[in-house]
Motif scaffolding. Structure first.
Motif, PDB file in Angstrom:
ATOM      1  N   GLU A  94       0.878  -1.168   0.000  1.00 17.83           N
ATOM      2  CA  GLU A  94       0.000   0.000   0.000  1.00 17.83           C
ATOM      3  C   GLU A  94       0.908   1.209   0.000  1.00 17.83           C
ATOM      4  O   GLU A  94       1.776   1.338   0.869  1.00 17.83           O
ATOM      5  CB  GLU A  94      -0.901   0.001   1.240  1.00 17.83           C
ATOM      6  CG  GLU A  94      -1.834   1.196   1.331  1.00 17.83           C
ATOM      7  CD  GLU A  94      -2.590   1.212   2.657  1.00 17.83           C
ATOM      8  OE1 GLU A  94      -2.597   2.269   3.298  1.00 17.83           O
ATOM      9  OE2 GLU A  94      -3.148   0.158   3.040  1.00 17.83           O
ATOM     10  N   LEU A  96       3.275   4.208   0.363  1.00 13.95           N
ATOM     11  CA  LEU A  96       3.734   4.905   1.567  1.00 13.95           C
ATOM     12  C   LEU A  96       3.648   6.407   1.300  1.00 13.95           C
ATOM     13  O   LEU A  96       4.354   6.932   0.452  1.00 13.95           O
ATOM     14  CB  LEU A  96       5.175   4.521   1.907  1.00 13.95           C
ATOM     15  CG  LEU A  96       5.480   3.040   2.135  1.00 13.95           C
ATOM     16  CD1 LEU A  96       6.937   2.842   2.503  1.00 13.95           C
ATOM     17  CD2 LEU A  96       4.595   2.442   3.188  1.00 13.95           C
ATOM     18  N   VAL A  99       3.170   6.963   5.222  1.00 18.90           N
ATOM     19  CA  VAL A  99       2.833   5.737   5.949  1.00 18.90           C
ATOM     20  C   VAL A  99       1.959   4.862   5.062  1.00 18.90           C
ATOM     21  O   VAL A  99       1.067   5.360   4.377  1.00 18.90           O
ATOM     22  CB  VAL A  99       2.094   6.058   7.275  1.00 18.90           C
ATOM     23  CG1 VAL A  99       1.694   4.778   7.992  1.00 18.90           C
ATOM     24  CG2 VAL A  99       2.951   6.918   8.177  1.00 18.90           C
ATOM     25  N   GLY A 100       2.235   3.572   5.092  1.00 17.53           N
ATOM     26  CA  GLY A 100       1.468   2.606   4.319  1.00 17.53           C
ATOM     27  C   GLY A 100       1.775   1.217   4.841  1.00 17.53           C
ATOM     28  O   GLY A 100       2.063   1.062   6.025  1.00 17.53           O
ATOM     29  N   THR A 101       1.752   0.224   3.945  1.00 16.24           N
ATOM     30  CA  THR A 101       2.063  -1.138   4.383  1.00 16.24           C
ATOM     31  C   THR A 101       3.086  -1.775   3.452  1.00 16.24           C
ATOM     32  O   THR A 101       3.171  -1.431   2.274  1.00 16.24           O
ATOM     33  CB  THR A 101       0.798  -2.036   4.427  1.00 16.24           C
ATOM     34  OG1 THR A 101       0.223  -2.097   3.136  1.00 16.24           O
ATOM     35  CG2 THR A 101      -0.207  -1.529   5.436  1.00 16.24           C
ATOM     36  N   THR A 108       2.428  -8.748   6.596  1.00 15.24           N
ATOM     37  CA  THR A 108       2.189  -7.368   6.207  1.00 15.24           C
ATOM     38  C   THR A 108       2.398  -6.487   7.431  1.00 15.24           C
ATOM     39  O   THR A 108       1.858  -6.766   8.507  1.00 15.24           O
ATOM     40  CB  THR A 108       0.751  -7.195   5.667  1.00 15.24           C
ATOM     41  OG1 THR A 108       0.595  -8.067   4.538  1.00 15.24           O
ATOM     42  CG2 THR A 108       0.494  -5.768   5.243  1.00 15.24           C
ATOM     43  N   TRP A 109       3.195  -5.430   7.246  1.00 12.05           N
ATOM     44  CA  TRP A 109       3.551  -4.529   8.343  1.00 12.05           C
ATOM     45  C   TRP A 109       3.181  -3.093   7.990  1.00 12.05           C
ATOM     46  O   TRP A 109       3.262  -2.699   6.830  1.00 12.05           O
ATOM     47  CB  TRP A 109       5.061  -4.566   8.592  1.00 12.05           C
ATOM     48  CG  TRP A 109       5.578  -5.871   9.070  1.00 12.05           C
ATOM     49  CD1 TRP A 109       5.966  -6.935   8.307  1.00 12.05           C
ATOM     50  CD2 TRP A 109       5.769  -6.265  10.422  1.00 12.05           C
ATOM     51  NE1 TRP A 109       6.389  -7.963   9.095  1.00 12.05           N
ATOM     52  CE2 TRP A 109       6.284  -7.579  10.407  1.00 12.05           C
ATOM     53  CE3 TRP A 109       5.567  -5.641  11.647  1.00 12.05           C
ATOM     54  CZ2 TRP A 109       6.581  -8.268  11.556  1.00 12.05           C
ATOM     55  CZ3 TRP A 109       5.874  -6.328  12.799  1.00 12.05           C
ATOM     56  CH2 TRP A 109       6.373  -7.631  12.753  1.00 12.05           C
ATOM     57  N   THR A 110       2.845  -2.317   9.010  1.00 14.96           N
ATOM     58  CA  THR A 110       2.716  -0.878   8.824  1.00 14.96           C
ATOM     59  C   THR A 110       4.123  -0.334   8.690  1.00 14.96           C
ATOM     60  O   THR A 110       5.019  -0.723   9.442  1.00 14.96           O
ATOM     61  CB  THR A 110       2.019  -0.223  10.034  1.00 14.96           C
ATOM     62  OG1 THR A 110       0.728  -0.802  10.179  1.00 14.96           O
ATOM     63  CG2 THR A 110       1.885   1.281   9.850  1.00 14.96           C
ATOM     64  N   ALA A 111       4.312   0.559   7.714  1.00 16.71           N
ATOM     65  CA  ALA A 111       5.657   1.085   7.471  1.00 16.71           C
ATOM     66  C   ALA A 111       5.592   2.587   7.234  1.00 16.71           C
ATOM     67  O   ALA A 111       4.574   3.123   6.798  1.00 16.71           O
ATOM     68  CB  ALA A 111       6.297   0.386   6.282  1.00 16.71           C
ATOM     69  N   ARG A 112       6.709   3.224   7.519  1.00 17.15           N
ATOM     70  CA  ARG A 112       6.851   4.664   7.314  1.00 17.15           C
ATOM     71  C   ARG A 112       8.120   4.913   6.515  1.00 17.15           C
ATOM     72  O   ARG A 112       9.171   4.353   6.816  1.00 17.15           O
ATOM     73  CB  ARG A 112       6.956   5.376   8.660  1.00 17.15           C
ATOM     74  CG  ARG A 112       7.161   6.875   8.557  1.00 17.15           C
ATOM     75  CD  ARG A 112       7.286   7.557   9.915  1.00 17.15           C
ATOM     76  NE  ARG A 112       6.075   7.388  10.700  1.00 17.15           N
ATOM     77  CZ  ARG A 112       6.008   6.685  11.838  1.00 17.15           C
ATOM     78  NH1 ARG A 112       7.064   6.089  12.319  1.00 17.15           N
ATOM     79  NH2 ARG A 112       4.880   6.581  12.488  1.00 17.15           N
ATOM     80  N   THR A 134       5.710  -0.212  13.921  1.00 13.76           N
ATOM     81  CA  THR A 134       5.879   0.438  12.616  1.00 13.76           C
ATOM     82  C   THR A 134       7.329   0.307  12.156  1.00 13.76           C
ATOM     83  O   THR A 134       8.253   0.634  12.901  1.00 13.76           O
ATOM     84  CB  THR A 134       5.492   1.928  12.693  1.00 13.76           C
ATOM     85  OG1 THR A 134       4.143   2.028  13.144  1.00 13.76           O
ATOM     86  CG2 THR A 134       5.612   2.600  11.339  1.00 13.76           C
TER      87      THR A 134
END
Length: 141
Positions: A94, A96, A99-101, A108-112, A134
């Motif tokens: 998703e 970024l 912030v996305g995934t 699947t992780w939340t990432a920045r 994150t």
């Protein structure tokens, strides 16, 4: 007892109460110094000498207990499984913004985005650090 004795006794109580109210060791050394100054004041020594005993007593107590306090405060950091993700690469699932995934290591992780830029879906990223749950990532070029 003269007024300086009362003053040092009050200081002992004050520092002890502060130490009891705070979770870390912040005033215990001053309790030791104030107790020593109180004892010296009972012998009628000058206020300057009492203050010197307080400062020296507190300093010596600090120096003597510093290794113990340092060891007590420095708890062993136990790495978790998430720590192994640092340095791994994965794909953005998703966008970024920043912030996305991302999909890394089968999850699947939340990432920045570390540099706060947009990274499009499908781009490869590398994990630089982790804050909570994150992942902080950079685009692989």
């Amino acid at each position: 007892m003269e007024y300086m004795s009362w003053l040092w006794l009050g200081a002992v109580i004050l520092f002890a109460v502060v130490e009891a109210m705070v979770t870390g060791l912040v005033a215990i050394w001053f309790v030791v110094g104030a107790v020593l100054a109180f004892v010296v004041s009972l012998f009628g020594v000058s206020a300057t000498a009492q203050l010197t005993v307080f400062v020296l007593g507190s300093g010596i107590a600090l120096i003597a207990t510093r290794p113990l306090v340092k060891k007590w405060r420095t708890k062993d950091v136990i790495p978790t499984n998430v720590d192994r993700l640092i340095g791994m690469t994965g794909a953005v699932t998703e966008i970024l913004t920043p912030v996305g995934t991302v999909y890394i290591d089968g999850k699947t992780w939340t990432a920045r985005s570390m540099d706060h830029t947009d990274i499009d879906e499908g781009e490869q990223v590398r994990v630089c650090s982790i804050e909570g749950v994150t992942l902080n990532v950079q685009q692989v070029k």
